[in-house]
Structure formats: C-alpha cells, structure tokens
Design a protein around this motif. Sequence first.
Motif, PDB file in Angstrom:
ATOM      1  N   SER A 163      25.149 -21.946 -12.844  1.00 26.19           N
ATOM      2  CA  SER A 163      24.069 -22.840 -12.442  1.00 26.19           C
ATOM      3  C   SER A 163      24.582 -24.257 -12.225  1.00 26.19           C
ATOM      4  O   SER A 163      24.219 -24.928 -11.250  1.00 26.19           O
ATOM      5  N   ALA A 164      25.471 -24.707 -13.110  1.00 23.31           N
ATOM      6  CA  ALA A 164      26.036 -26.058 -12.978  1.00 23.31           C
ATOM      7  C   ALA A 164      26.873 -26.182 -11.709  1.00 23.31           C
ATOM      8  O   ALA A 164      26.800 -27.196 -10.996  1.00 23.31           O
ATOM      9  N   ILE A 165      27.665 -25.162 -11.408  1.00 25.79           N
ATOM     10  CA  ILE A 165      28.476 -25.180 -10.194  1.00 25.79           C
ATOM     11  C   ILE A 165      27.584 -25.206  -8.956  1.00 25.79           C
ATOM     12  O   ILE A 165      27.813 -25.977  -8.015  1.00 25.79           O
ATOM     13  N   CYS A 166      26.543 -24.381  -8.955  1.00 28.88           N
ATOM     14  CA  CYS A 166      25.640 -24.326  -7.807  1.00 28.88           C
ATOM     15  C   CYS A 166      24.911 -25.651  -7.600  1.00 28.88           C
ATOM     16  O   CYS A 166      24.684 -26.087  -6.461  1.00 28.88           O
ATOM     17  N   GLN A 167      24.547 -26.299  -8.694  1.00 34.30           N
ATOM     18  CA  GLN A 167      23.912 -27.611  -8.570  1.00 34.30           C
ATOM     19  C   GLN A 167      24.866 -28.604  -7.913  1.00 34.30           C
ATOM     20  O   GLN A 167      24.471 -29.412  -7.060  1.00 34.30           O
ATOM     21  N   GLN A 168      26.144 -28.563  -8.305  1.00 37.19           N
ATOM     22  CA  GLN A 168      27.135 -29.452  -7.701  1.00 37.19           C
ATOM     23  C   GLN A 168      27.294 -29.182  -6.204  1.00 37.19           C
ATOM     24  O   GLN A 168      27.554 -30.108  -5.427  1.00 37.19           O
TER      25      GLN A 168
END
Length: 225
Positions: free
Chosen positions: A103-108
Amino acid sequence: MLTVVDTDLGYGQKIILPNISLALNANEHVAILGPSGVGKTTLLHHLYQQLAEQTCLCSQAQGLVDNLSIFHNVFIGGLARHSRWYNMVNLLLPFTQPQQHISAICQQLELTMPLQKKVSELSGGQRQRVALARALFQQQPVFMGDEPFSALDPLMGVRLLNLVKQSHQSVICVLHDAELALAHFDRIIVISAGKVALDANANQLTLAHLSQHYVVADESPHRAD
C-alpha cells in the motif's frame, strides 16, 4: 559492476548486436537510447541475465496477471523472500505486513485505488505503475527498465523516475524520451546500426548530438494517465 567484451547479442540464430563491448559502473544512472528495433531491449535483457541476483527488471511486456489483484501482482515480486507455505496462504488471505508495505509503495506511485482491484480493470498508465510497484517490492540494489515510464504523462514520469533513483543504487533504462535521458541520467548509451554509436556523460550531450544517430522526434509516444 559489469563488463561486456566483444559479445554477440541476439535471439535464436539471429545476431542483432555483434561484438558489443561496454562497461557499467556501480551507482550510475544510465539511459539506453536508439531507433526502434535496433536491439536496445536485447542489450538490456543480456545485462539483466548477468546481474539477475541483484536486479529487478521492469519489462515493457510487464508480465502482469490480469485476473489477479493489484496486491497479488505486486507481491509476486517478493515471492523469493518467503517460503512456499507463506506465499500460498498469502494468496488466499493476505497478511497485514505485506499489505501495508505494498500500500505504501502504491501510494508513492500515485496508485490510489483499492489493492483488491484486478489489473484487468486498469488503464495503461495504471498497469505500468503496478509493474513499477512490483519491481520496487523486489528490494534490489539495481533497477532495469524497458521504457518503464512510456505510458505516463511527462510530469508523473519524472516524479516516478526520481522515486526509482532514490530507491536503487544503480538505474539502467531503455528510453524513447531523449529529453528525459539528458535531464535525469548520468550517462547515455546510444545503440544504432548494430553497435554502440555513442557512450558519454549526459552533461556533455545535447539533443543535436543525439539526433546525429537517430531521429529524436520520431521517438515521442502517445501517453496516458
């Protein structure tokens, strides 16, 4: 990091790049440019085969599984870090830790839709960012990409390129965008007429230099979100 000396590159019995020689250094950001069909992808795949244990590859084909979710397509990049049992259970009931990480990677990467959404429902630009997310999730020191920003608008492409550069010690990309290469890479290698036609520091080059080896304007693609 890697030296290629007098190596014939191609596929099957067909040699596309004969007697190629070049050296790649650690901690470099290298762009590979040239006309379409000249062997840029062939060269990139050879480099990947030599450095596979420390490299994530974001290929032009993407290799996404349409009937799987964004989460599972990204998680595929980390299969080698876990046991078969862990991977099988996570396929059925995703664990909290990888969900948070992905989720954190996708937000970035500015992918704000639910991770459960199937990639078959995504646009071309969104699919390309899922492929980028999977590469980032591999957590390797070297990133190799085959036109990994081609489906994105120019401003987003620059933002995500900077993220890739921050996340990897070395970056090697096949690009069609000469301006992007000049502005954001340390070194440019031009492949033309079956050979390395140019290999120089980007700050020593201009579009005029590059246009001596191929028609730069013809490489501009149609981009989507």
